[in-house]
Design a protein around this motif. Structure first.
Motif, PDB file in Angstrom:
ATOM      1  N   PRO A  14      40.231  39.674  41.093  1.00 13.13           N
ATOM      2  CA  PRO A  14      40.704  38.750  42.124  1.00 13.13           C
ATOM      3  C   PRO A  14      39.880  38.869  43.402  1.00 13.13           C
ATOM      4  CG  PRO A  14      42.525  40.018  41.183  1.00 13.13           C
ATOM      5  CD  PRO A  14      41.266  40.663  40.713  1.00 13.13           C
ATOM      6  N   GLU A  15      39.801  37.775  44.142  1.00 15.41           N
ATOM      7  CA  GLU A  15      39.066  37.781  45.409  1.00 15.41           C
ATOM      8  C   GLU A  15      39.584  38.835  46.367  1.00 15.41           C
ATOM      9  OE1 GLU A  15      39.293  33.912  47.096  1.00 15.41           O
ATOM     10  OE2 GLU A  15      37.564  33.126  46.001  1.00 15.41           O
ATOM     11  N   HIS A  16      40.902  39.112  46.304  1.00 19.08           N
ATOM     12  CA  HIS A  16      41.458  40.052  47.277  1.00 19.08           C
ATOM     13  C   HIS A  16      41.102  41.503  46.955  1.00 19.08           C
ATOM     14  CE1 HIS A  16      44.879  39.267  44.370  1.00 19.08           C
ATOM     15  NE2 HIS A  16      44.791  40.576  44.283  1.00 19.08           N
ATOM     16  N   ASP A  17      40.460  41.777  45.812  1.00 17.35           N
ATOM     17  CA  ASP A  17      39.914  43.106  45.553  1.00 17.35           C
ATOM     18  C   ASP A  17      38.547  43.233  46.214  1.00 17.35           C
ATOM     19  OD1 ASP A  17      42.102  43.846  44.122  1.00 17.35           O
ATOM     20  OD2 ASP A  17      41.143  43.810  42.151  1.00 17.35           O
ATOM     21  N   ALA A  18      38.187  44.450  46.577  1.00 15.15           N
ATOM     22  CA  ALA A  18      36.937  44.666  47.309  1.00 15.15           C
ATOM     23  C   ALA A  18      35.720  44.752  46.404  1.00 15.15           C
ATOM     24  CB  ALA A  18      37.040  45.950  48.141  1.00 15.15           C
ATOM     25  N   LEU A  19      35.920  44.933  45.100  1.00 14.10           N
ATOM     26  CA  LEU A  19      34.801  45.161  44.192  1.00 14.10           C
ATOM     27  C   LEU A  19      33.847  43.971  44.154  1.00 14.10           C
ATOM     28  CD1 LEU A  19      33.602  47.090  42.049  1.00 14.10           C
ATOM     29  CD2 LEU A  19      34.915  45.818  40.337  1.00 14.10           C
ATOM     30  N   ARG A  20      32.558  44.235  44.292  1.00 14.71           N
ATOM     31  CA  ARG A  20      31.524  43.222  44.192  1.00 14.71           C
ATOM     32  C   ARG A  20      30.325  43.829  43.471  1.00 14.71           C
ATOM     33  NH1 ARG A  20      35.423  41.033  45.613  1.00 14.71           N
ATOM     34  NH2 ARG A  20      35.697  39.429  47.239  1.00 14.71           N
ATOM     35  N   GLY A  70      26.508  42.622  40.808  1.00 20.12           N
ATOM     36  CA  GLY A  70      25.781  41.612  40.069  1.00 20.12           C
ATOM     37  C   GLY A  70      26.499  41.130  38.825  1.00 20.12           C
ATOM     38  N   ASN A  71      27.315  41.986  38.219  1.00 22.99           N
ATOM     39  CA  ASN A  71      28.057  41.581  37.027  1.00 22.99           C
ATOM     40  C   ASN A  71      29.553  41.430  37.308  1.00 22.99           C
ATOM     41  OD1 ASN A  71      28.574  44.325  37.372  1.00 22.99           O
ATOM     42  ND2 ASN A  71      28.836  44.681  35.171  1.00 22.99           N
ATOM     43  N   VAL A  72      29.889  41.237  38.592  1.00 22.57           N
ATOM     44  CA  VAL A  72      31.288  41.062  39.008  1.00 22.57           C
ATOM     45  C   VAL A  72      31.531  39.607  39.370  1.00 22.57           C
ATOM     46  CG1 VAL A  72      33.078  41.707  40.666  1.00 22.57           C
ATOM     47  CG2 VAL A  72      31.442  43.431  39.839  1.00 22.57           C
ATOM     48  N   VAL A  73      32.544  39.018  38.765  1.00 23.04           N
ATOM     49  CA  VAL A  73      32.931  37.637  39.043  1.00 23.04           C
ATOM     50  C   VAL A  73      34.311  37.661  39.686  1.00 23.04           C
ATOM     51  CG1 VAL A  73      33.432  35.377  38.033  1.00 23.04           C
ATOM     52  CG2 VAL A  73      31.620  36.794  37.073  1.00 23.04           C
ATOM     53  N   THR A  74      34.478  36.942  40.785  1.00 25.18           N
ATOM     54  CA  THR A  74      35.772  36.907  41.464  1.00 25.18           C
ATOM     55  C   THR A  74      36.478  35.587  41.200  1.00 25.18           C
ATOM     56  OG1 THR A  74      34.814  36.025  43.510  1.00 25.18           O
ATOM     57  CG2 THR A  74      34.949  38.425  43.300  1.00 25.18           C
ATOM     58  N   LEU A  75      37.803  35.624  41.276  1.00 25.14           N
ATOM     59  CA  LEU A  75      38.590  34.411  41.101  1.00 25.14           C
ATOM     60  C   LEU A  75      39.736  34.390  42.093  1.00 25.14           C
ATOM     61  CD1 LEU A  75      41.163  34.597  38.213  1.00 25.14           C
ATOM     62  CD2 LEU A  75      39.845  36.601  38.871  1.00 25.14           C
ATOM     63  N   ARG A  76      40.236  33.187  42.346  1.00 26.83           N
ATOM     64  CA  ARG A  76      41.410  33.026  43.188  1.00 26.83           C
ATOM     65  C   ARG A  76      42.649  33.209  42.325  1.00 26.83           C
ATOM     66  NH1 ARG A  76      40.182  27.734  47.081  1.00 26.83           N
ATOM     67  NH2 ARG A  76      38.533  28.735  48.309  1.00 26.83           N
ATOM     68  N   GLY A  77      43.445  34.211  42.666  1.00 29.55           N
ATOM     69  CA  GLY A  77      44.678  34.430  41.921  1.00 29.55           C
ATOM     70  C   GLY A  77      44.437  35.181  40.636  1.00 29.55           C
ATOM     71  N   SER A  78      45.088  34.719  39.545  1.00 25.04           N
ATOM     72  CA  SER A  78      44.987  35.390  38.262  1.00 25.04           C
ATOM     73  C   SER A  78      44.720  34.383  37.156  1.00 25.04           C
ATOM     74  CB  SER A  78      46.280  36.163  37.970  1.00 25.04           C
ATOM     75  OG  SER A  78      47.371  35.273  37.866  1.00 25.04           O
ATOM     76  N   LEU A  79      44.367  34.888  35.985  1.00 19.36           N
ATOM     77  CA  LEU A  79      44.095  34.050  34.824  1.00 19.36           C
ATOM     78  C   LEU A  79      45.396  33.719  34.094  1.00 19.36           C
ATOM     79  CD1 LEU A  79      41.050  36.160  33.667  1.00 19.36           C
ATOM     80  CD2 LEU A  79      40.917  33.831  34.578  1.00 19.36           C
ATOM     81  N   HIS A  80      45.450  32.535  33.499  1.00 18.88           N
ATOM     82  CA  HIS A  80      46.674  32.079  32.842  1.00 18.88           C
ATOM     83  C   HIS A  80      46.344  30.874  31.971  1.00 18.88           C
ATOM     84  CE1 HIS A  80      46.637  28.659  35.565  1.00 18.88           C
ATOM     85  NE2 HIS A  80      46.394  29.519  36.544  1.00 18.88           N
ATOM     86  N   PRO A  81      47.291  30.422  31.125  1.00 17.08           N
ATOM     87  CA  PRO A  81      46.999  29.306  30.212  1.00 17.08           C
ATOM     88  C   PRO A  81      47.374  27.931  30.739  1.00 17.08           C
ATOM     89  CG  PRO A  81      49.067  30.320  29.581  1.00 17.08           C
ATOM     90  CD  PRO A  81      48.546  31.112  30.761  1.00 17.08           C
ATOM     91  N   ARG A 122      47.400  43.340  49.499  1.00 16.67           N
ATOM     92  CA  ARG A 122      46.347  42.513  48.921  1.00 16.67           C
ATOM     93  C   ARG A 122      46.791  41.091  48.551  1.00 16.67           C
ATOM     94  NH1 ARG A 122      43.617  45.893  44.263  1.00 16.67           N
ATOM     95  NH2 ARG A 122      45.813  46.260  43.771  1.00 16.67           N
ATOM     96  N   PRO A 123      48.028  40.868  48.082  1.00 12.88           N
ATOM     97  CA  PRO A 123      48.427  39.480  47.766  1.00 12.88           C
ATOM     98  C   PRO A 123      48.373  38.542  48.967  1.00 12.88           C
ATOM     99  CG  PRO A 123      49.944  41.034  46.758  1.00 12.88           C
ATOM    100  CD  PRO A 123      49.070  41.833  47.678  1.00 12.88           C
ATOM    101  N   ARG A 124      48.380  39.108  50.165  1.00  9.47           N
ATOM    102  CA  ARG A 124      48.324  38.297  51.378  1.00  9.47           C
ATOM    103  C   ARG A 124      47.104  37.371  51.368  1.00  9.47           C
ATOM    104  NH1 ARG A 124      51.696  36.795  54.925  1.00  9.47           N
ATOM    105  NH2 ARG A 124      50.577  34.847  54.889  1.00  9.47           N
ATOM    106  N   HIS A 125      45.984  37.856  50.865  1.00  3.27           N
ATOM    107  CA  HIS A 125      44.750  37.067  50.848  1.00  3.27           C
ATOM    108  C   HIS A 125      44.920  35.817  50.000  1.00  3.27           C
ATOM    109  CE1 HIS A 125      40.717  35.850  49.503  1.00  3.27           C
ATOM    110  NE2 HIS A 125      40.272  36.369  50.630  1.00  3.27           N
ATOM    111  N   PHE A 126      45.534  35.952  48.823  1.00  5.13           N
ATOM    112  CA  PHE A 126      45.706  34.789  47.955  1.00  5.13           C
ATOM    113  C   PHE A 126      46.660  33.777  48.567  1.00  5.13           C
ATOM    114  CE2 PHE A 126      47.797  32.878  44.063  1.00  5.13           C
ATOM    115  CZ  PHE A 126      46.760  31.990  43.818  1.00  5.13           C
ATOM    116  N   ILE A 127      47.725  34.249  49.168  1.00  3.33           N
ATOM    117  CA  ILE A 127      48.684  33.344  49.816  1.00  3.33           C
ATOM    118  C   ILE A 127      48.012  32.601  50.966  1.00  3.33           C
ATOM    119  CG2 ILE A 127      50.750  33.325  51.276  1.00  3.33           C
ATOM    120  CD1 ILE A 127      51.892  35.466  49.407  1.00  3.33           C
ATOM    121  N   ASP A 128      47.236  33.307  51.773  1.00  3.64           N
ATOM    122  CA  ASP A 128      46.515  32.647  52.868  1.00  3.64           C
ATOM    123  C   ASP A 128      45.551  31.595  52.330  1.00  3.64           C
ATOM    124  OD1 ASP A 128      47.850  34.143  54.749  1.00  3.64           O
ATOM    125  OD2 ASP A 128      46.245  35.619  54.993  1.00  3.64           O
TER     126      ASP A 128
END
Length: 326
Positions: A118-124, A126-137, A276-282
């Protein structure tokens, strides 16, 4: 070389520990990536529970016979979610499998081919992909299937207000009286409009909140669902038939799925969330996909937020086209 034409025919294993959130994310991404999906529910032994995602010398059946079978006949691709799956995907990668890991494993990212966080995690990296929120169907196909599976919901008066309920957490210190007040506000809105009200609890919902769900304005048309004692879970149908969604803001997973629908999304007391969820809500509020609940909600245009399809494209590009033999 693996060509674009072969994508979807390679064998893909989705690994998870059986926890609902990890299972939903790994399977959602796997099915978005490939048509050949094999689910592997890990059964960690004592050492795996203690050390994963770290390795130890000569691990013997760390995740049971089902996983041993995957090691013996490795798939082409593996997708994992959660700490136990992070070790499983490491072990599969050692057998030549191309692997993607969902959520930060707290180890060197280079131990995996691709990390999805998730974007709200600090990890970055070259092989790291970030997303808004979480994955779902949740996408249009999912919603269309839900419309067919729950036809009785089409008979409810419109507009149909749906409240998705989580519960208090370390990021959201909500009290029962405030939650009851929210239900009364949404009910009053639905009654004034001549519409209907449905309220659905989740695994995180405390028993006192579940009772409040059941007791909410019983004469107002709609569904009140606490658990399987109230029948089949109507969650998918309620997402599909909602004209308005009101969510408690405690769960990134629940908010991500609500934001993937075509219904206006309103967040209850979003300013109270910390961590950390604060970032996604914002992000949801800033991009206009959600608004704070204010007792007199006005409809607004919606563009569904659907990250699973975008991440699936990245997985195909990074893993399917790396040059493995077909």
């Amino acid at each position: 070389m693996t060509s674009v034409a072969t994508i979807g025919r390679e064998r893909l294993t989705a690994c998870h520990d059986g926890r609902a959130g990890n299972a939903r994310q790994s399977l959602a991404l796997a099915h978005a990536v490939s048509k050949q999906v094999d689910e592997c529910v890990l059964q960690p032994g004592l050492l795996a529970r203690m050390f994963a995602p770290h390795r130890w010398p000569h691990p013997s059946q760390p995740f049971g016979r089902a996983f041993e079978a995957r090691l013996a006949q490795p798939p082409h691709i593996a997708i994992g979610c959660g700490r136990q799956a992070a070790l499983a995907t490491r072990l599969l990668r050692a057998r030549g499998v191309r692997v993607a890991q969902i959520l930060d494993p707290r180890l060197d990212p280079r131990l995996w081919d691709l990390l999805i966080v998730p974007e709200h995690d600090a990890l970055r990296g070259g092989n790291v992909v970030t997303l808004r929120g979480s994955l779902h169907p949740v996408d249009d196909e999912y919603l269309m299937r839900a419309l067919s599976a729950f036809p009785a919901l089409a008979l409810l008066p419109e507009p149909h207000s749906v409240v998705l309920v989580g519960g208090p957490s370390r990021h959201a210190a909500f009290e029962l009286p405030a939650f009851v007040a929210l239900l009364k506000q949404v009910a009053a809105c639905a009654r004034a409009e001549g519409g209907s009200l449905s309220v659905i609890a989740s695994r995180r919902t405390p028993s006192a909140w579940r009772q409040a769900v059941y007791a909410t304005e019983s004469d107002l048309p709609g569904v009140r669902w606490r658990d399987t004692g109230d029948g089949a879970n109507p969650y998918a149908g309620l997402l599909a038939y909602a004209d308005r969604l009101v969510c408690t803001p405690d769960s990134v997973n629940m908010l991500s799925e609500a934001a993937a629908t075509w219904a206006p999304l309103y967040l209850w007391s979003p300013a109270t969330i910390v961590g950390r969820p604060r970032h996604f809500i914002d992000t949801l509020l800033a991009c206009g996909r959600a608004r704070a609940w204010d007792c007199s909600p006005q409809p607004f245009d919606v563009q569904p937020l659907r990250e699973t399809a975008r991440i699936a494209r990245t997985v195909r590009e990074r893993l399917f086209l790396q040059g493995s033999a077909d």
